[in-house]
Design a protein around this motif. Structure first.
Motif, short mmCIF file in Angstrom:
data_model
loop_
_atom_site.label_atom_id
_atom_site.label_comp_id
_atom_site.label_asym_id
_atom_site.label_seq_id
_atom_site.Cartn_x
_atom_site.Cartn_y
_atom_site.Cartn_z
N ILE A 77 -10.02 0.56 -9.55
CA ILE A 77 -9.98 -0.67 -10.38
C ILE A 77 -9.00 -1.69 -9.78
O ILE A 77 -7.86 -1.35 -9.46
CB ILE A 77 -9.49 -0.33 -11.81
CG1 ILE A 77 -10.32 0.79 -12.43
CG2 ILE A 77 -9.51 -1.57 -12.70
CD1 ILE A 77 -9.75 1.34 -13.75
N GLU A 78 -9.48 -2.93 -9.67
CA GLU A 78 -8.60 -4.02 -9.18
C GLU A 78 -8.99 -5.30 -9.91
O GLU A 78 -10.17 -5.53 -10.16
CB GLU A 78 -8.76 -4.17 -7.66
CG GLU A 78 -8.02 -5.33 -7.03
CD GLU A 78 -6.51 -5.28 -7.22
OE1 GLU A 78 -5.87 -4.28 -6.89
OE2 GLU A 78 -5.96 -6.29 -7.71
N GLU B 231 -8.77 5.66 -9.49
CA GLU B 231 -7.58 4.97 -8.99
C GLU B 231 -7.39 3.69 -9.78
O GLU B 231 -8.35 2.92 -9.93
CB GLU B 231 -7.74 4.65 -7.50
CG GLU B 231 -6.58 3.81 -6.95
CD GLU B 231 -6.76 3.49 -5.48
OE1 GLU B 231 -5.97 3.99 -4.67
OE2 GLU B 231 -7.70 2.74 -5.13
N ILE C 117 0.84 -1.20 0.00
CA ILE C 117 0.00 0.00 0.00
C ILE C 117 0.87 1.26 0.00
O ILE C 117 2.08 1.18 0.25
CB ILE C 117 -0.96 0.01 1.22
CG1 ILE C 117 -0.15 -0.03 2.52
CG2 ILE C 117 -1.95 -1.12 1.14
CD1 ILE C 117 -0.97 0.23 3.75
N ALA D 258 -12.06 -5.61 -12.56
CA ALA D 258 -11.67 -5.95 -13.94
C ALA D 258 -10.20 -5.62 -14.15
O ALA D 258 -9.59 -4.91 -13.34
CB ALA D 258 -12.50 -5.12 -14.91
N ASP D 259 -9.67 -6.14 -15.25
CA ASP D 259 -8.33 -5.74 -15.64
C ASP D 259 -8.38 -4.26 -16.06
O ASP D 259 -9.33 -3.84 -16.73
CB ASP D 259 -7.87 -6.61 -16.82
CG ASP D 259 -6.43 -6.32 -17.16
OD1 ASP D 259 -5.57 -7.11 -16.75
OD2 ASP D 259 -6.14 -5.29 -17.81
N GLY E 164 -5.52 0.34 -9.41
CA GLY E 164 -4.80 -0.45 -8.40
C GLY E 164 -5.36 -0.20 -7.00
O GLY E 164 -4.84 0.62 -6.25
N THR E 165 -6.44 -0.93 -6.68
CA THR E 165 -7.12 -0.76 -5.38
C THR E 165 -6.37 -1.48 -4.27
O THR E 165 -6.36 -1.01 -3.12
CB THR E 165 -8.54 -1.41 -5.44
OG1 THR E 165 -9.16 -1.08 -6.67
CG2 THR E 165 -9.39 -1.01 -4.27
#
Ligand SMILES: C[S@@+](CC[C@H](N)C(=O)[O-])C[C@H]1O[C@@H](n2cnc3c(N)ncnc32)[C@H](O)[C@@H]1O
Length: 213
Positions: free
Chosen positions: A84-85, A59, A36, A109-110, A61-62
């Motif tokens: 997004i993750e 963002e 993180i 999702a990607d 990369g969550t």
């Protein structure tokens, strides 16, 4: 770490404490080895958010939701975060940590696919925080520029690869050379693009702050 530990610790001592729930989430994430945002990166993000007051943040990369929850603390009322993750085990934790936060939308999702969908939907963001697979930053830049409002900020984390970015490729382990090359190309693009004004800070693992011109 790029900045000397001693100096970094002194700077931390000047900064405020995290709210209890974020401090606990930070401890849990670090104990589980989830990468993180570091404390010095938190300080810069907090400053930028308070100064710019973005209404719509994206963002990429969550992880488990730490940075999204951190940013939410300092956003103006009514502002919204889309994050997004793609990795299942991170998503499982993120869903729990973000439950009930109706100002945060988690896209499972990607990022390549999610960014394309967001562009097609015509959405715009006034801040984009890029904190995902470092080797893909360059391939997402075109979409990011379409999604970023004029005057908006693109904040790119981990961009100095803990300082190894400055080494010649021959000093880099063979397995890390692709990422080294791609990150150098990305940094060249964001510092030479006519659409961006960029400053790169030795914060955390390297933080680039770009303004969409
Ligand atoms: C450094 S962590 C994000 C940390 C988070 N921003 C924070 O500070 O709390 C990077 C995350 O990006 C995710 N990621 C990497 N590549 C991705 C991709 N192509 N699409 C979506 N997520 C991706 C990883 O699974 C990982 O959880």
């Amino acid at each position: 770490m790029i900045v000397d530990e001693h100096i970094r610790d002194y700077l931390f001592s000047l900064d405020g404490e995290l709210p209890q729930f974020l401090a606990e989430l930070e401890d849990r994430a670090l104990a589980q080895g989830v990468p993180i945002i570091r404390r010095d990166t938190q300080s810069v993000l907090k400053f930028l958010i308070r100064k710019e007051k973005p209404e719509a943040v994206l963002e990429i990369g969550t992880a488990v939701g730490f940075s999204a929850l951190f940013m939410l603390e300092f956003l103006p009322e009514g502002a919204h975060i889309t994050t997004i993750e793609k990795v299942g085990m991170r998503l499982k934790e993120a869903r729990k940590n973000l439950a009930g936060k109706d100002r945060i939308t988690l896209i499972e999702a990607d990022a390549t696919e999610a960014l394309e969908q967001l562009v097609l939907s015509g959405r715009k963001f006034d801040m984009i925080f890029l904190d995902a697979a470092k080797g893909q930053y360059g391939s997402w830049l075109e979409q990011i520029l379409k999604l970023l409002e004029k005057g908006g900020l693109l904040v790119t984390d981990n961009c100095l690869l803990d300082g190894s970015i400055a080494e010649s490729k021959f000093a880099i382990e063979r397995r890390d050379r692709t990422i080294h090359k791609r990150m150098r190309e990305y940094l060249y693009e964001i510092t030479h693009s006519e659409m961006l004004d960029t400053v790169i800070l030795p914060t955390g693992d390297g933080l680039a702050v770009s303004c969409r011109l």
